[in-house]
Write a protein that holds these residues in place. Structure first.
Motif, PDB file in Angstrom:
ATOM      1  N   LYS A 156     129.577 150.232  94.855  1.00  0.00           N
ATOM      2  CA  LYS A 156     128.609 150.479  93.778  1.00  0.00           C
ATOM      3  C   LYS A 156     127.644 151.606  94.156  1.00  0.00           C
ATOM      4  O   LYS A 156     127.296 152.452  93.321  1.00  0.00           O
ATOM      5  CB  LYS A 156     127.825 149.199  93.483  1.00  0.00           C
ATOM      6  N   GLU A 159     129.298 154.891  93.582  1.00  0.00           N
ATOM      7  CA  GLU A 159     129.282 155.226  92.151  1.00  0.00           C
ATOM      8  C   GLU A 159     127.922 155.778  91.737  1.00  0.00           C
ATOM      9  O   GLU A 159     127.835 156.771  90.999  1.00  0.00           O
ATOM     10  CB  GLU A 159     129.600 153.987  91.313  1.00  0.00           C
ATOM     11  N   GLU A 160     126.847 155.143  92.195  1.00  0.00           N
ATOM     12  CA  GLU A 160     125.496 155.580  91.819  1.00  0.00           C
ATOM     13  C   GLU A 160     125.174 156.953  92.407  1.00  0.00           C
ATOM     14  O   GLU A 160     124.518 157.776  91.763  1.00  0.00           O
ATOM     15  CB  GLU A 160     124.484 154.534  92.285  1.00  0.00           C
ATOM     16  N   VAL A 162     127.365 159.351  93.063  1.00  0.00           N
ATOM     17  CA  VAL A 162     128.119 160.330  92.274  1.00  0.00           C
ATOM     18  C   VAL A 162     127.470 160.546  90.918  1.00  0.00           C
ATOM     19  O   VAL A 162     127.421 161.669  90.399  1.00  0.00           O
ATOM     20  CB  VAL A 162     129.585 159.878  92.124  1.00  0.00           C
ATOM     21  N   ALA A 163     126.927 159.473  90.326  1.00  0.00           N
ATOM     22  CA  ALA A 163     126.249 159.600  89.035  1.00  0.00           C
ATOM     23  C   ALA A 163     125.019 160.509  89.158  1.00  0.00           C
ATOM     24  O   ALA A 163     124.703 161.269  88.234  1.00  0.00           O
ATOM     25  CB  ALA A 163     125.846 158.225  88.518  1.00  0.00           C
ATOM     26  N   ARG A 164     124.322 160.439  90.286  1.00  0.00           N
ATOM     27  CA  ARG A 164     123.125 161.264  90.491  1.00  0.00           C
ATOM     28  C   ARG A 164     123.479 162.696  90.856  1.00  0.00           C
ATOM     29  O   ARG A 164     122.887 163.654  90.357  1.00  0.00           O
ATOM     30  CB  ARG A 164     122.261 160.685  91.625  1.00  0.00           C
ATOM     31  N   SER A 168     131.388 165.524  94.181  1.00  0.00           N
ATOM     32  CA  SER A 168     131.168 165.012  95.538  1.00  0.00           C
ATOM     33  C   SER A 168     132.477 164.926  96.317  1.00  0.00           C
ATOM     34  O   SER A 168     133.567 165.054  95.758  1.00  0.00           O
ATOM     35  CB  SER A 168     130.528 163.613  95.490  1.00  0.00           C
ATOM     36  N   ASP A 186     133.121 163.685  88.950  1.00  0.00           N
ATOM     37  CA  ASP A 186     131.872 163.126  88.417  1.00  0.00           C
ATOM     38  C   ASP A 186     132.032 161.620  88.313  1.00  0.00           C
ATOM     39  O   ASP A 186     133.044 161.050  88.732  1.00  0.00           O
ATOM     40  CB  ASP A 186     131.513 163.747  87.056  1.00  0.00           C
ATOM     41  N   GLU A 187     131.036 160.961  87.721  1.00  0.00           N
ATOM     42  CA  GLU A 187     131.048 159.498  87.635  1.00  0.00           C
ATOM     43  C   GLU A 187     132.174 158.970  86.737  1.00  0.00           C
ATOM     44  O   GLU A 187     132.501 157.781  86.789  1.00  0.00           O
ATOM     45  CB  GLU A 187     129.701 159.001  87.106  1.00  0.00           C
ATOM     46  N   ASP A 188     132.775 159.836  85.948  1.00  0.00           N
ATOM     47  CA  ASP A 188     133.866 159.416  85.064  1.00  0.00           C
ATOM     48  C   ASP A 188     135.237 159.578  85.716  1.00  0.00           C
ATOM     49  O   ASP A 188     136.256 159.408  85.040  1.00  0.00           O
ATOM     50  CB  ASP A 188     133.821 160.219  83.757  1.00  0.00           C
ATOM     51  N   GLU A 189     135.273 159.911  87.000  1.00  0.00           N
ATOM     52  CA  GLU A 189     136.537 160.054  87.723  1.00  0.00           C
ATOM     53  C   GLU A 189     137.359 158.774  87.577  1.00  0.00           C
ATOM     54  O   GLU A 189     136.929 157.690  87.956  1.00  0.00           O
ATOM     55  CB  GLU A 189     136.255 160.323  89.204  1.00  0.00           C
ATOM     56  N   LEU A 192     138.197 156.763  90.866  1.00  0.00           N
ATOM     57  CA  LEU A 192     137.110 156.587  91.827  1.00  0.00           C
ATOM     58  C   LEU A 192     137.252 155.278  92.604  1.00  0.00           C
ATOM     59  O   LEU A 192     137.076 155.240  93.823  1.00  0.00           O
ATOM     60  CB  LEU A 192     135.752 156.637  91.120  1.00  0.00           C
TER      61      LEU A 192
END
Length: 332
Positions: A156, A159-160, A162-164, A168, A186-189, A192
């Motif tokens: 988790k 994920e956070e 990558v969202a910021r 990456s 990005d966070e939509d990978e 992931l």
């Protein structure tokens, strides 16, 4: 100078390795040179001396690297007292052994520390190598020269991050040669979770922001005693470029090496690392740089000397051995 190269296993050494070239330079310099594998050491029953079943390295006038290495492998092991060495060059790869032979992984640093305490010049510093085998070592350097990063075992948290941060790279904290290194757009990978799961199988993960220009590879720079290794004013550095659709530039996964260009900004990063590398006893390291950011420090058996020879038709290994001679001579 009596010098031994401490390697993973003599029988599996490859003639193209940087270690072979360093040993060749030491032989040509008139030194007494030995090869010792991780499993070739004994602690004396009565006298407490460290003894190695070592193979003598001798470079003949007509030798190639291949015949030189073949001669080492064919040599009969001789028992030598490691306490009597002038220098021990740690060139084993504990990260490889961590996967394949867990018993062997820490022993280069362990034996190295014992011999250092007995007056042998050991490079790189064994206790610093223990820190440097983890990518956490990079976090000890100035923030301005390293990418934003996170070390965690929490999917988790990855994920956070990558969202910021966005684009990456995620890889094992203990790892090398491009194994389980993944790019995250990005966070939509969509993959992931699978990428994170693969990395976390090796323990902790480190997630780094993707440095602009990374799609064009990185620059491997060899650093000797805190300064860029040079020969006749030419730096020992080259650019590693990815091939095909694989974004990793590691030579071991198919990346190719090309010459650096005058004025490449990567060379300027070393100045900010000098004092700490010297203080930590990091005599000979390879650093991987993208733009003005260091993405990896290779303190344990850094390779790529064959690329330096091929690209620039120069052998920088004698410079390394001469520096080691000076270090041994300056020892009280």
């Amino acid at each position: 100078m009596r010098i031994a190269f401490f390697v993973k296993e003599v029988a599996t050494e490859v003639d193209e390795y940087a270690t072979t070239r360093l040993a060749r330079a030491a032989c040509r310099g008139g030194h007494e040179v030995w090869y010792i594998g991780v499993g070739d050491v004994e602690l004396g029953e009565s006298d407490g001396q460290l003894v190695g079943r070592a193979r003598r390295a001798e470079f003949g006038e007509d030798d190639t690297l291949a015949s030189f290495m073949e001669g080492i492998k064919e040599a009969e092991p001789e028992r030598i007292v490691l306490d009597d060495l002038d220098a021990l060059f740690l060139r084993n790869e504990s990260i490889d052994d961590l996967q394949e032979r867990p018993w062997a992984s820490p022993l280069g640093a362990v034996f190295g520390q014992m011999l250092k305490a007995r007056g042998v010049t050991v490079v790189n510093d064994p206790m610093s190598i223990i820190r440097a085998t983890s990518k956490l070592y990079l976090e000890e350097f100035p923030e301005k020269i390293r990418p934003r990063s996170l070390v965690t075992r929490d999917p988790k948290a990855i994920e956070e991050f990558v969202a910021r941060v966005g684009h990456s790279v995620v890889k094992p904290l203990y790892g090398g040669k491009g194994r389980n290194v993944f790019m995250i757009e990005d966070e939509d990978e969509t993959n992931l979770a699978q990428m994170t799961e693969a990395v976390l199988q090796d323990g902790y993960a480190i997630v780094q922001e993707f440095v602009d220009g990374g799609e064009n590879g990185d620059v491997r720079i060899f650093v000797l005693d805190g300064q860029i290794l040079e020969h006749e004013g030419k730096p020992a550095a080259f650019r590693r470029v990815p091939t095909g659709n694989d974004p990793r530039a590691n030579i071991s996964v198919g990346g190719r090496s090309v010459p650096i260009e005058d004025g490449d900004p990567e060379l300027g990063v070393v100045e900010a690392m000098t004092d700490k590398l010297v203080a930590d006893g990091m005599f000979f390291v390879g650093i991987d740089v993208i733009g003005d950011k260091v993405v990896e420090i290779n303190a344990e058996s850094p390779g790529g000397m064959q690329s330096i020879e091929r690209l620039y038709d120069m052998d920088v290994c004698p410079v390394v051995i001469e520096a080691l001679e000076r270090r041994v001579a300056a020892k009280p």
